[in-house]
Design a protein around this motif. Sequence first.
Motif, PDB file in Angstrom:
ATOM      1  N   THR A  25       0.853  -1.187   0.000  1.00 31.51           N
ATOM      2  CA  THR A  25       0.000   0.000   0.000  1.00 31.51           C
ATOM      3  C   THR A  25       0.887   1.234   0.000  1.00 31.51           C
ATOM      4  O   THR A  25       2.051   1.178   0.384  1.00 31.51           O
ATOM      5  N   ARG A  26       0.318   2.339  -0.419  1.00 35.96           N
ATOM      6  CA  ARG A  26       1.074   3.580  -0.446  1.00 35.96           C
ATOM      7  C   ARG A  26       0.358   4.628   0.386  1.00 35.96           C
ATOM      8  O   ARG A  26      -0.862   4.772   0.293  1.00 35.96           O
ATOM      9  N   ASP A  27       1.128   5.332   1.201  1.00 36.42           N
ATOM     10  CA  ASP A  27       0.573   6.445   1.960  1.00 36.42           C
ATOM     11  C   ASP A  27       1.506   7.639   1.795  1.00 36.42           C
ATOM     12  O   ASP A  27       2.394   7.625   0.948  1.00 36.42           O
ATOM     13  N   ASP A  28       1.311   8.669   2.602  1.00 32.10           N
ATOM     14  CA  ASP A  28       2.116   9.888   2.456  1.00 32.10           C
ATOM     15  C   ASP A  28       3.601   9.662   2.771  1.00 32.10           C
ATOM     16  O   ASP A  28       4.441  10.491   2.454  1.00 32.10           O
ATOM     17  N   LYS A  29       3.944   8.522   3.372  1.00 32.55           N
ATOM     18  CA  LYS A  29       5.345   8.211   3.695  1.00 32.55           C
ATOM     19  C   LYS A  29       5.971   7.245   2.695  1.00 32.55           C
ATOM     20  O   LYS A  29       7.105   6.841   2.853  1.00 32.55           O
ATOM     21  N   GLY A  30       5.218   6.833   1.691  1.00 37.94           N
ATOM     22  CA  GLY A  30       5.755   5.929   0.670  1.00 37.94           C
ATOM     23  C   GLY A  30       5.082   4.565   0.694  1.00 37.94           C
ATOM     24  O   GLY A  30       4.022   4.395   1.276  1.00 37.94           O
ATOM     25  N   TRP A  31       5.727   3.602   0.035  1.00 41.59           N
ATOM     26  CA  TRP A  31       5.181   2.248  -0.074  1.00 41.59           C
ATOM     27  C   TRP A  31       5.462   1.446   1.188  1.00 41.59           C
ATOM     28  O   TRP A  31       6.523   1.528   1.760  1.00 41.59           O
ATOM     29  N   ARG A  32       4.487   0.656   1.594  1.00 42.13           N
ATOM     30  CA  ARG A  32       4.631  -0.228   2.747  1.00 42.13           C
ATOM     31  C   ARG A  32       4.116  -1.623   2.369  1.00 42.13           C
ATOM     32  O   ARG A  32       3.162  -1.742   1.618  1.00 42.13           O
ATOM     33  N   THR A  33       4.766  -2.621   2.929  1.00 41.13           N
ATOM     34  CA  THR A  33       4.314  -3.994   2.739  1.00 41.13           C
ATOM     35  C   THR A  33       3.898  -4.530   4.097  1.00 41.13           C
ATOM     36  O   THR A  33       4.626  -4.371   5.073  1.00 41.13           O
ATOM     37  N   SER A  34       2.727  -5.144   4.139  1.00 40.66           N
ATOM     38  CA  SER A  34       2.276  -5.687   5.416  1.00 40.66           C
ATOM     39  C   SER A  34       1.567  -7.018   5.202  1.00 40.66           C
ATOM     40  O   SER A  34       0.987  -7.270   4.156  1.00 40.66           O
ATOM     41  N   SER A  35       1.660  -7.855   6.205  1.00 39.27           N
ATOM     42  CA  SER A  35       0.964  -9.142   6.226  1.00 39.27           C
ATOM     43  C   SER A  35       0.384  -9.343   7.607  1.00 39.27           C
ATOM     44  O   SER A  35       1.123  -9.502   8.575  1.00 39.27           O
ATOM     45  N   PHE A  36      -0.913  -9.310   7.680  1.00 39.23           N
ATOM     46  CA  PHE A  36      -1.595  -9.549   8.939  1.00 39.23           C
ATOM     47  C   PHE A  36      -2.538 -10.726   8.749  1.00 39.23           C
ATOM     48  O   PHE A  36      -3.008 -10.981   7.637  1.00 39.23           O
ATOM     49  N   PRO A  37      -2.866 -11.433   9.817  1.00 38.55           N
ATOM     50  CA  PRO A  37      -3.831 -12.525   9.681  1.00 38.55           C
ATOM     51  C   PRO A  37      -5.155 -11.998   9.139  1.00 38.55           C
ATOM     52  O   PRO A  37      -5.625 -10.940   9.547  1.00 38.55           O
ATOM     53  N   SER A  38      -5.723 -12.751   8.215  1.00 32.66           N
ATOM     54  CA  SER A  38      -7.017 -12.351   7.676  1.00 32.66           C
ATOM     55  C   SER A  38      -8.123 -13.275   8.144  1.00 32.66           C
ATOM     56  O   SER A  38      -9.286 -13.057   7.838  1.00 32.66           O
ATOM     57  N   GLY A  39      -7.758 -14.312   8.893  1.00 32.16           N
ATOM     58  CA  GLY A  39      -8.763 -15.194   9.452  1.00 32.16           C
ATOM     59  C   GLY A  39      -8.172 -16.119  10.493  1.00 32.16           C
ATOM     60  O   GLY A  39      -7.036 -16.574  10.350  1.00 32.16           O
ATOM     61  N   VAL A  40      -8.934 -16.371  11.559  1.00 33.98           N
ATOM     62  CA  VAL A  40      -8.546 -17.318  12.599  1.00 33.98           C
ATOM     63  C   VAL A  40      -9.704 -18.298  12.750  1.00 33.98           C
ATOM     64  O   VAL A  40     -10.855 -17.881  12.926  1.00 33.98           O
ATOM     65  N   PHE A  41      -9.395 -19.587  12.685  1.00 31.13           N
ATOM     66  CA  PHE A  41     -10.432 -20.614  12.605  1.00 31.13           C
ATOM     67  C   PHE A  41     -10.232 -21.690  13.663  1.00 31.13           C
ATOM     68  O   PHE A  41      -9.113 -21.951  14.089  1.00 31.13           O
ATOM     69  N   SER A  42     -11.321 -22.345  14.023  1.00 37.32           N
ATOM     70  CA  SER A  42     -11.260 -23.430  15.002  1.00 37.32           C
ATOM     71  C   SER A  42     -10.997 -24.782  14.350  1.00 37.32           C
ATOM     72  O   SER A  42     -10.725 -25.752  15.053  1.00 37.32           O
ATOM     73  N   SER A  43     -11.075 -24.854  13.028  1.00 41.13           N
ATOM     74  CA  SER A  43     -10.801 -26.125  12.342  1.00 41.13           C
ATOM     75  C   SER A  43     -10.188 -25.850  10.970  1.00 41.13           C
ATOM     76  O   SER A  43     -10.427 -24.796  10.373  1.00 41.13           O
ATOM     77  N   THR A  44      -9.439 -26.822  10.500  1.00 45.21           N
ATOM     78  CA  THR A  44      -8.855 -26.676   9.154  1.00 45.21           C
ATOM     79  C   THR A  44      -9.956 -26.702   8.102  1.00 45.21           C
ATOM     80  O   THR A  44      -9.857 -26.007   7.092  1.00 45.21           O
ATOM     81  N   GLU A  45     -11.003 -27.478   8.346  1.00 42.68           N
ATOM     82  CA  GLU A  45     -12.084 -27.576   7.363  1.00 42.68           C
ATOM     83  C   GLU A  45     -12.734 -26.215   7.115  1.00 42.68           C
ATOM     84  O   GLU A  45     -12.990 -25.840   5.960  1.00 42.68           O
ATOM     85  N   MET A  46     -13.009 -25.499   8.188  1.00 42.41           N
ATOM     86  CA  MET A  46     -13.600 -24.162   8.039  1.00 42.41           C
ATOM     87  C   MET A  46     -12.648 -23.225   7.319  1.00 42.41           C
ATOM     88  O   MET A  46     -13.061 -22.455   6.446  1.00 42.41           O
ATOM     89  N   ALA A  47     -11.379 -23.286   7.675  1.00 37.25           N
ATOM     90  CA  ALA A  47     -10.383 -22.409   7.058  1.00 37.25           C
ATOM     91  C   ALA A  47     -10.242 -22.697   5.571  1.00 37.25           C
ATOM     92  O   ALA A  47     -10.278 -21.780   4.740  1.00 37.25           O
ATOM     93  N   VAL A  48     -10.090 -23.963   5.218  1.00 42.85           N
ATOM     94  CA  VAL A  48      -9.892 -24.341   3.812  1.00 42.85           C
ATOM     95  C   VAL A  48     -11.118 -23.963   2.978  1.00 42.85           C
ATOM     96  O   VAL A  48     -10.978 -23.470   1.855  1.00 42.85           O
ATOM     97  N   ALA A  49     -12.303 -24.154   3.526  1.00 36.35           N
ATOM     98  CA  ALA A  49     -13.522 -23.780   2.791  1.00 36.35           C
ATOM     99  C   ALA A  49     -13.554 -22.281   2.528  1.00 36.35           C
ATOM    100  O   ALA A  49     -13.873 -21.838   1.410  1.00 36.35           O
ATOM    101  N   TRP A  50     -13.198 -21.474   3.517  1.00 37.29           N
ATOM    102  CA  TRP A  50     -13.194 -20.016   3.361  1.00 37.29           C
ATOM    103  C   TRP A  50     -12.128 -19.576   2.363  1.00 37.29           C
ATOM    104  O   TRP A  50     -12.382 -18.716   1.511  1.00 37.29           O
TER     105      TRP A  50
END
Length: 108
Positions: A25-50
Amino acid sequence: MSNRPVIDESKFTYCYVFVGEAVRTRDDKGWRTSSFPSGVFSSTEMAVAWIAQHRLSGVLTRYAIDVPAFEYSLFLKSVSSKDQDGRFRQVWSGGEVHSHFENGVRTA
């Protein structure tokens, strides 16, 4: 005496955390790269389906709840207790069990 933590694996509860590909993303300070969790799941099945439903790319990782990732890795003997400086603990992912996805499909 061992630096290895005392952990009772029979009492572990797990969650599954999906982190998508890094976003630039770019803001007034320049380009930034970020990686944050986009989902937390109680099972692999729910996660894989999403992940499949939204055709996402990234990594799904299993984490033991209430057990620090670095200590969990010590328990599994995948890291040495000599690596215990603070910075290493801070960035350690502990992703012993994980899967990679591209466009919603598990690749590894």
